[in-house]
Enzyme design. Structure first.
Site, PDB file in Angstrom:
ATOM      1  N   ARG A 144       7.843   1.047   5.958  1.00 16.11           N
ATOM      2  CA  ARG A 144       7.975   1.366   4.546  1.00 16.11           C
ATOM      3  C   ARG A 144       8.711   2.702   4.414  1.00 16.11           C
ATOM      4  NH1 ARG A 144       2.606  -0.136   5.565  1.00 16.11           N
ATOM      5  NH2 ARG A 144       1.962  -2.116   4.580  1.00 16.11           N
ATOM      6  N   LYS A 168      -0.532   3.277   5.298  1.00 13.41           N
ATOM      7  CA  LYS A 168      -1.365   3.368   4.104  1.00 13.41           C
ATOM      8  C   LYS A 168      -2.784   3.790   4.465  1.00 13.41           C
ATOM      9  CE  LYS A 168       0.926  -0.112   1.205  1.00 13.41           C
ATOM     10  NZ  LYS A 168       0.731  -1.401   0.490  1.00 13.41           N
ATOM     11  N   HIS A 236      12.579  -1.668   0.861  1.00 12.62           N
ATOM     12  CA  HIS A 236      11.585  -2.695   1.196  1.00 12.62           C
ATOM     13  C   HIS A 236      12.245  -4.023   1.542  1.00 12.62           C
ATOM     14  CE1 HIS A 236       7.218  -2.812   1.376  1.00 12.62           C
ATOM     15  NE2 HIS A 236       7.266  -4.077   1.026  1.00 12.62           N
ATOM     16  N   ARG A 239      12.471  -4.231   5.147  1.00 19.79           N
ATOM     17  CA  ARG A 239      11.187  -4.606   5.774  1.00 19.79           C
ATOM     18  C   ARG A 239      11.060  -6.125   5.787  1.00 19.79           C
ATOM     19  NH1 ARG A 239       6.031  -2.589   6.926  1.00 19.79           N
ATOM     20  NH2 ARG A 239       4.246  -3.749   6.121  1.00 19.79           N
ATOM     21  N   HIS A 262      -0.163  -5.441   8.778  1.00 19.57           N
ATOM     22  CA  HIS A 262      -0.962  -5.975   7.689  1.00 19.57           C
ATOM     23  C   HIS A 262      -2.428  -6.028   8.103  1.00 19.57           C
ATOM     24  CE1 HIS A 262       2.718  -8.216   5.819  1.00 19.57           C
ATOM     25  NE2 HIS A 262       2.628  -6.977   5.404  1.00 19.57           N
ATOM     26  N   TYR A 271       5.527 -15.152   4.473  1.00 21.47           N
ATOM     27  CA  TYR A 271       6.701 -15.380   5.323  1.00 21.47           C
ATOM     28  C   TYR A 271       6.735 -16.796   5.893  1.00 21.47           C
ATOM     29  CZ  TYR A 271       7.385 -10.407   4.874  1.00 21.47           C
ATOM     30  OH  TYR A 271       7.592  -9.153   4.351  1.00 21.47           O
TER      31      TYR A 271
END
Length: 292
Positions: A144, A168, A236, A239, A262, A271
């Site tokens: 990111r 994050k 993004h 990404r 994730h 995806y």
């Protein structure tokens, strides 16, 4: 209001473990809500006031922006209840924004577009070496923009060939450091990065040299698109490009999720829509005969 927002930012940093960019956004939304509702009379805040604010803001925002706004508002209302500024839990008064998970398709960039993006960087110039390193990290590791901006010199383990990613929620993960990514970083660090006491890897090209913000990383991608003469894209999108290319190369969804870091497989499931080869294998044949 300023005292309240200062305390709220400290709560988000220390108690919630949010990164600086998220804290700034939450505080921005909190300021807007408090200004509209009247921060001096919080004990008189009602569910109707909260709902009317959300409805008004959602009507002028995109679905994604509205979803972020209600998330930030729920966080603020929990904080107000926790600190005794309101007596009623008003979180349930925040209406949900209509939107469906996995309803969209991840948009990737074609390999030839990635190539021209990288080639647009003039590596005989200092800023060109920096931009080339940023684009290489984005396209190869799927980071990111905020994670690229947060990279520090001590995060790179050259001997082990690993890179610590500051993700994050102050989550730190390790990823392998590909050779081309390492070479791009070395090219910038040796002959592009200004001398500075800052430990962040990527700095502004003009003095006073300061760490790049996530918005500046996005701006690097935007300027590269202009130089390359292609449609302007966001960081993004790169990404999504990394995830799609890895999946098409034969990786499983679990492996893509590990690369993107994730926490839930549901975040990676989108995806599956671009994995045409595997979708064909589970597609049921069309019934024979003419449709009625």
């Amino acid at each position: 209001m300023e005292e309240l927002l200062t305390e709220y930012r400290a709560y988000l940093f220390c108690e919630r473990g949010l990164v600086a960019a998220t804290v700034r956004y939450y505080a921005q939304e909190a300021r807007l809500f408090l200004t509209r509702s009247g921060s001096g009379e919080l004990r008189e805040l009602t569910a109707g006031t909260v709902t009317r604010f959300v409805v008004a803001e959602a009507s002028v925002r995109s679905t994604g922006a509205a979803k972020l706004m209600v998330t930030a508002l729920r966080s603020l209302l929990r904080f107000l209840l926790l600190t005794g500024r309101v007596e009623t839990d008003l979180v349930s008064a925040v209406p949900a924004v209509a939107g469906w998970r996995l309803a969209w398709l991840p948009r990737s960039v074609r390999p030839d577009q990635v190539r021209v993006l990288l080639e647009s960087c003039e590596q005989n110039r200092l800023v060109g070496r920096r931009d080339f390193a940023i684009l290489t990290v984005l396209t190869r590791l799927g980071l990111r923009a905020g994670e690229v901006a947060a990279m520090e010199l001590d995060d790179i383990d050259w001997r082990a060939g690993e890179l610590v990613i500051r993700g994050k929620g102050n989550q730190h993960d390790k990823l392998p450091l590909p050779v081309d990514v390492g070479q791009a970083l070395v090219g910038y660090l040796r002959a592009g990065r200004p001398t500075s006491s800052y430990r962040q890897v990527f700095l502004t090209a003009l003095a006073p040299h300061q760490p790049l913000a996530s918005g500046s990383v996005c701006a690097v991608v935007g300027r590269a698109c202009v130089r390359a003469g292609i449609e302007r894209i966001g960081a993004h999108r790169l990404r999504h490009t990394t995830a799609t290319s890895v999946l098409q190369a034969g990786a499983s969804l679990e492996e893509v999720g590990q690369l993107l870091r994730h926490r839930e497989l549901n975040s990676t499931a989108i995806y599956a829509k671009v994995d045409h080869g595997r979708l064909v294998s589970v597609t049921r044949p069309w019934p024979s005969g003419s449709p009625s």
